[in-house]
Design an enzyme around this catalytic site. Sequence first.
Site, PDB file in Angstrom:
ATOM      1  N   GLY A   1     -12.461  48.958   0.507  1.00 29.14           N
ATOM      2  CA  GLY A   1     -12.935  48.601   0.756  1.00 29.14           C
ATOM      3  C   GLY A   1     -13.056  47.300  -0.617  1.00 29.14           C
ATOM      4  O   GLY A   1     -13.312  47.095  -1.127  1.00 29.14           O
ATOM      5  N   GLY A   2     -14.798  47.209  -0.050  1.00 27.43           N
ATOM      6  CA  GLY A   2     -15.442  45.886  -1.118  1.00 27.43           C
ATOM      7  C   GLY A   2     -15.397  46.462  -2.682  1.00 27.43           C
ATOM      8  O   GLY A   2     -15.201  46.070  -3.335  1.00 27.43           O
TER       9      GLY A   2
ATOM     10  N   GLY B   1      13.706  26.936 -19.706  1.00 23.82           N
ATOM     11  CA  GLY B   1      12.178  26.659 -20.248  1.00 23.82           C
ATOM     12  C   GLY B   1      11.476  28.207 -20.816  1.00 23.82           C
ATOM     13  O   GLY B   1      10.013  27.995 -20.787  1.00 23.82           O
ATOM     14  N   ALA B   2      11.929  29.295 -20.477  1.00 25.58           N
ATOM     15  CA  ALA B   2      11.917  30.460 -20.459  1.00 25.58           C
ATOM     16  C   ALA B   2      11.844  30.822 -22.044  1.00 25.58           C
ATOM     17  O   ALA B   2      10.829  32.059 -23.191  1.00 25.58           O
ATOM     18  CB  ALA B   2      12.323  31.532 -20.223  1.00 25.58           C
TER      19      ALA B   2
END
Length: 517
Positions: free
Chosen positions: A172-173, A407-408
Amino acid sequence: MPISPALLKQLEEKRKIALLAGGADKLAARKKKGQLNARERLEALFDHGQYMEFGMHVQHDCHEFGMDTKSMPGDGVITAIGYVDGRPAAAFAQDFTVGGGALGKMHARKICDLLDYAQQSGMPVIGINDSGGARIQEGDDSLSGYGQIFFRNVLLSGVVPQISIIAGPCAGGAAYSPALTDFIIMNKENAQMFICGPNVIKAATGEDPKLEQFATATAHASISGNIHFVAENSKHAFEITKKLFSFLPSNNVMDPPHQAAPTLDLSPDPEMNNLVPSDPKDAFDVHQVINRLVDNADFLEVQRDFAKNIVIGYGRIQGIVVGIIANQPAFKAGCLDIDASDKAARFIRFANIFNIPIVNLVDVPGFMPGLKQEQGGIIRHGAKMLFAYAAATVPKITVIMRKAYGGAFLAMCSRDMGADMVFAWPTANIAVMGAEGAVAVLYKKEIETASDSAAKARELAEVYREKFASPYEAASKAMITDVIEPAETRAKLAMALRATLSKRETRPPKKHGNIPL
């Protein structure tokens, strides 16, 4: 006047209550299962098993909330300071024998006080998580406690390293505090981490998953990428923690623990010339290169089982601590995809915060093509790497081993993206795309009309590589510092690192940039 025996006896009894935690039976049950209790974990973590505890006598009685009166020694968490790898550190260990280690008001207060102390003192924080979650009987006080811890995790982020060890349940939290820290180490044994358990998932979605699919160390390490290291047990987790500590500074105004050799060794390593195949299509394991570059082949890999197409981790090169980012041709050809981009970008940003030089080893054919990648936001995720490198002001040194396409090429820290020095091996190919793809576009008609189109395509590809993609072409345009023999790499990196350690770079004043999350 000496202190009275009655007061000394009272002190002894109070300490005994605290040390018994949830009781002798519960401590014995853990021992029988081979599990360490909270105090044993801190003893294993801190050098020589010694630490100074904060808040030993803190308690919270549940009768205030309409429950039966129940003593909760330490309120289910031990907080302390001591030494790890010879340096001061703060740590807390949740105590599952006391109310299942559930978090309540005073439990949270103890952790928050420790985090405040660590921030003011500039010391790293280790959290050992073993908790049933929020203490339901304390209602919104438990939720408030989590919020106060989360807030401090963020305050400390970028100030001191924060490490979380998942040694038991973390549900959970409770899972969000580790997620806000820099590194998560998770035990294979007796540890789970999730937001919603199987029953909740089934009720909400109709799916019927098993914990092994999403909550274990193996699942988090290989599928979700939520954790950074897998430990066999708590003792192994502490070994990993100490190893990690050996590469990290205590805070953001200190340098990493360099162990610079008094004199540089600039001798070549001829074996490096034999590691990487000259044919860019042939795969190889980049670990072979890394192990020859770092001192004594001592490399601490981070997130080893997640996004294996990129390798990240820490080592030393002639004593200088470095963070290494390397494409892995042996997995997905070393392409950058969504997960690899996220993995690398966060590593870069941590290195920049804590003054760790970055060494990049490049062999990348491009970003991963595919519908799932496009729909999954490869543009946004790939931009994280561009942003992280451009924003980083630490020394950045790049070695182009073979392919560096499109772009790599930029995303792996080219000169234009802020690299201080870029070296290339003679086997390097730097271009918008691979030679085969480029000639297919540029010389389509010429290839189609040739008597032997395949042979013509190969011929033109060789010409393209030599004329447009060779490292000497890039060097002629000052995109590369030098073309070097692989055998020279360790020596060149050692010199480059020494030369850039004094680097200082300022940027326009602003709160922070807006990284494409």
